[in-house]
Design a protein around this motif. Structure first.
Motif, PDB file in Angstrom:
ATOM      1  N   THR A 189     -84.228 -19.582  54.529  1.00 54.16           N
ATOM      2  CA  THR A 189     -85.202 -19.610  53.427  1.00 54.16           C
ATOM      3  C   THR A 189     -86.143 -20.789  53.599  1.00 54.16           C
ATOM      4  O   THR A 189     -85.704 -21.937  53.698  1.00 54.16           O
ATOM      5  CB  THR A 189     -84.495 -19.726  52.064  1.00 54.16           C
ATOM      6  OG1 THR A 189     -83.611 -18.619  51.889  1.00 54.16           O
ATOM      7  CG2 THR A 189     -85.504 -19.753  50.933  1.00 54.16           C
ATOM      8  N   TYR A 194     -88.667 -22.962  51.700  1.00 58.29           N
ATOM      9  CA  TYR A 194     -89.196 -23.349  50.399  1.00 58.29           C
ATOM     10  C   TYR A 194     -90.608 -23.867  50.646  1.00 58.29           C
ATOM     11  O   TYR A 194     -90.812 -24.969  51.119  1.00 58.29           O
ATOM     12  CB  TYR A 194     -88.271 -24.373  49.742  1.00 58.29           C
ATOM     13  CG  TYR A 194     -86.939 -23.747  49.377  1.00 58.29           C
ATOM     14  CD1 TYR A 194     -86.795 -23.058  48.183  1.00 58.29           C
ATOM     15  CD2 TYR A 194     -85.854 -23.799  50.248  1.00 58.29           C
ATOM     16  CE1 TYR A 194     -85.591 -22.439  47.850  1.00 58.29           C
ATOM     17  CE2 TYR A 194     -84.648 -23.185  49.920  1.00 58.29           C
ATOM     18  CZ  TYR A 194     -84.529 -22.517  48.723  1.00 58.29           C
ATOM     19  OH  TYR A 194     -83.337 -21.886  48.396  1.00 58.29           O
ATOM     20  N   ASP A 230     -84.074 -24.104  54.728  1.00 60.10           N
ATOM     21  CA  ASP A 230     -82.628 -24.080  54.562  1.00 60.10           C
ATOM     22  C   ASP A 230     -81.974 -23.413  55.766  1.00 60.10           C
ATOM     23  O   ASP A 230     -82.611 -22.649  56.496  1.00 60.10           O
ATOM     24  CB  ASP A 230     -82.288 -23.309  53.274  1.00 60.10           C
ATOM     25  CG  ASP A 230     -80.936 -23.690  52.701  1.00 60.10           C
ATOM     26  OD1 ASP A 230     -80.145 -24.349  53.416  1.00 60.10           O
ATOM     27  OD2 ASP A 230     -80.663 -23.341  51.538  1.00 60.10           O
ATOM     28  N   SER A 288     -92.740 -30.168  46.969  1.00 59.69           N
ATOM     29  CA  SER A 288     -93.614 -29.794  48.075  1.00 59.69           C
ATOM     30  C   SER A 288     -94.844 -30.698  48.118  1.00 59.69           C
ATOM     31  O   SER A 288     -95.276 -31.116  49.199  1.00 59.69           O
ATOM     32  CB  SER A 288     -94.048 -28.335  47.943  1.00 59.69           C
ATOM     33  OG  SER A 288     -94.745 -28.114  46.720  1.00 59.69           O
ATOM     34  N   ALA A 325     -89.904 -18.641  50.010  1.00 56.22           N
ATOM     35  CA  ALA A 325     -89.732 -18.869  48.580  1.00 56.22           C
ATOM     36  C   ALA A 325     -91.027 -19.473  48.040  1.00 56.22           C
ATOM     37  O   ALA A 325     -91.334 -20.637  48.277  1.00 56.22           O
ATOM     38  CB  ALA A 325     -88.547 -19.802  48.316  1.00 56.22           C
ATOM     39  N   PHE A 335     -86.263 -27.136  43.611  1.00 58.39           N
ATOM     40  CA  PHE A 335     -87.450 -27.205  44.467  1.00 58.39           C
ATOM     41  C   PHE A 335     -88.661 -26.990  43.572  1.00 58.39           C
ATOM     42  O   PHE A 335     -88.846 -25.924  42.992  1.00 58.39           O
ATOM     43  CB  PHE A 335     -87.413 -26.149  45.566  1.00 58.39           C
ATOM     44  CG  PHE A 335     -88.716 -26.057  46.330  1.00 58.39           C
ATOM     45  CD1 PHE A 335     -89.173 -27.122  47.075  1.00 58.39           C
ATOM     46  CD2 PHE A 335     -89.475 -24.901  46.286  1.00 58.39           C
ATOM     47  CE1 PHE A 335     -90.383 -27.044  47.771  1.00 58.39           C
ATOM     48  CE2 PHE A 335     -90.677 -24.810  46.976  1.00 58.39           C
ATOM     49  CZ  PHE A 335     -91.132 -25.884  47.719  1.00 58.39           C
ATOM     50  N   CYS A 348     -90.011 -22.103  39.971  1.00 58.48           N
ATOM     51  CA  CYS A 348     -89.379 -23.118  40.802  1.00 58.48           C
ATOM     52  C   CYS A 348     -88.040 -22.531  41.245  1.00 58.48           C
ATOM     53  O   CYS A 348     -87.717 -21.392  40.894  1.00 58.48           O
ATOM     54  CB  CYS A 348     -89.231 -24.448  40.072  1.00 58.48           C
ATOM     55  SG  CYS A 348     -88.122 -24.406  38.646  1.00 58.48           S
ATOM     56  N   TYR A 349     -87.288 -23.275  42.033  1.00 57.76           N
ATOM     57  CA  TYR A 349     -86.052 -22.733  42.591  1.00 57.76           C
ATOM     58  C   TYR A 349     -84.899 -23.699  42.386  1.00 57.76           C
ATOM     59  O   TYR A 349     -85.063 -24.924  42.506  1.00 57.76           O
ATOM     60  CB  TYR A 349     -86.221 -22.433  44.089  1.00 57.76           C
ATOM     61  CG  TYR A 349     -87.157 -21.283  44.342  1.00 57.76           C
ATOM     62  CD1 TYR A 349     -86.681 -19.984  44.434  1.00 57.76           C
ATOM     63  CD2 TYR A 349     -88.531 -21.488  44.437  1.00 57.76           C
ATOM     64  CE1 TYR A 349     -87.545 -18.911  44.631  1.00 57.76           C
ATOM     65  CE2 TYR A 349     -89.398 -20.431  44.629  1.00 57.76           C
ATOM     66  CZ  TYR A 349     -88.898 -19.148  44.732  1.00 57.76           C
ATOM     67  OH  TYR A 349     -89.763 -18.096  44.914  1.00 57.76           O
ATOM     68  N   CYS A 376     -92.723 -28.822  53.512  1.00 60.53           N
ATOM     69  CA  CYS A 376     -91.869 -27.663  53.255  1.00 60.53           C
ATOM     70  C   CYS A 376     -90.437 -28.014  53.624  1.00 60.53           C
ATOM     71  O   CYS A 376     -90.178 -28.958  54.383  1.00 60.53           O
ATOM     72  CB  CYS A 376     -92.320 -26.451  54.066  1.00 60.53           C
ATOM     73  SG  CYS A 376     -93.859 -25.687  53.513  1.00 60.53           S
TER      74      CYS A 376
END
Length: 284
Positions: free
Chosen positions: A158, A160, A154, A62, A205, A31, A19-20, A151
């Motif tokens: 990026t 995600y 950013d 997501s 990502a 995320f 995950c982020y 989705c």
């Protein structure tokens, strides 16, 4: 600076589910969050970044599949201030995950608890239905893998991506389409890939696994393999034939087969595509 995934060490394996952690206009956010079986590792990874779970105000999802969102309710129970952002279609299944759990238990059988752990409900006051902007990130529908998939893009470029941009175990280059039942729609996913390409992200990502810095090539390979696998099932490949062909492709690429198959078992990919084409077969 490009994000780095938090490796959740699913079933003790590196580079299967991540995950982020990202910085938003309202502070730190996650995320996706992985399954409840990985919640302890998520806490440890946050500690390694100098954070406690309660320092994270938001969870951007997501979609609600268990490898991406299964821990959401458990995390909210521990941190009641956590706001969970999810699509309008997905939100009711977080509020009451009983149907989701019943369906998953039928698919995974006795392995369910070891794989995914507890599915706890997310209270209504913690649920935020996403719009076109979430905490300063562009948010947009990306169906195909799942009808409720979204989705987040950013401002630094990026994307995600969840599962909309496929599975690719970094630093490898092999890209495969995750096509489990029940909602795969190959035609719709093609339009989602058109949209991802139109938005020209600088990097992808991926939850499975890592950041891809060659989005044009990556998305092109995903599109090619999705069509290839879909047509293989359409013309009558059996599960065994499909799995064997996928394993041969992966072996030829030199990538670690075990990690790919843990992230997206080939028998599940076959089952999703078979269901897709069966639903489109003319009725007798």
């Amino acid at each position: 600076m490009p994000p780095e995934p938090l490796d959740l060490l699913h079933r003790g394996a590196e580079r299967v589910i991540g995950c982020y952690l990202l910085e938003t206009e309202d502070g730190p956010a996650l995320f996706d969050c992985g399954p409840a079986t990985c919640a302890g590792e998520l806490r440890r990874k946050l500690t390694g970044r100098g954070l406690d779970l309660r320092d994270v105000g938001h969870l951007l999802l997501s979609h609600i599949h268990l490898d991406h969102a299964g821990a959401a309710g458990v995390l909210v129970r521990e941190h009641p201030g956590l706001q969970v952002h999810v699509s309008e279609i997905g939100a009711p299944h977080l509020l009451d995950p009983s149907r989701l759990e019943h369906s998953a238990r039928r698919l995974y059988g006795d392995e369910f608890d070891t794989l995914w752990g507890e599915l706890a409900p997310v209270p209504e006051e913690n649920l935020q239905v996403v719009g076109p902007s979430v905490l300063g990130l562009d948010c947009f529908p990306t169906p195909g893998h799942a009808s409720h998939h979204v989705c987040y893009l950013d401002g630094d470029g990026t994307l995600y991506a969840g599962d909309a941009a496929g599975v690719r175990i970094q630093p490898g280059r092999f890209v495969l389409p995750p096509t489990p039942p029940p909602e795969i729609d190959v035609e719709v996913w093609g339009r989602t890939l058109d949209e991802l390409e139109r938005r020209t992200p600088k990097r992808l990502a991926l939850i499975h696994f890592g950041v891809a810095d060659d989005p044009e090539r990556h998305l092109g390979e995903l599109r090619m393999r999705l069509e290839q696998w879909s047509q293989r099932v359409r013309i009558g490949a059996s599960e065994g034939e499909f799995v064997e062909a996928a394993e041969e492709e992966l072996a030829a690429s030199g990538e670690p087969a075990g990690l790919y198959e843990q992230a997206m078992p080939f028998w599940q990919s076959y089952a999703g595509l078979k269901r897709y084409w069966d639903k489109r077969a003319p009725s007798v």
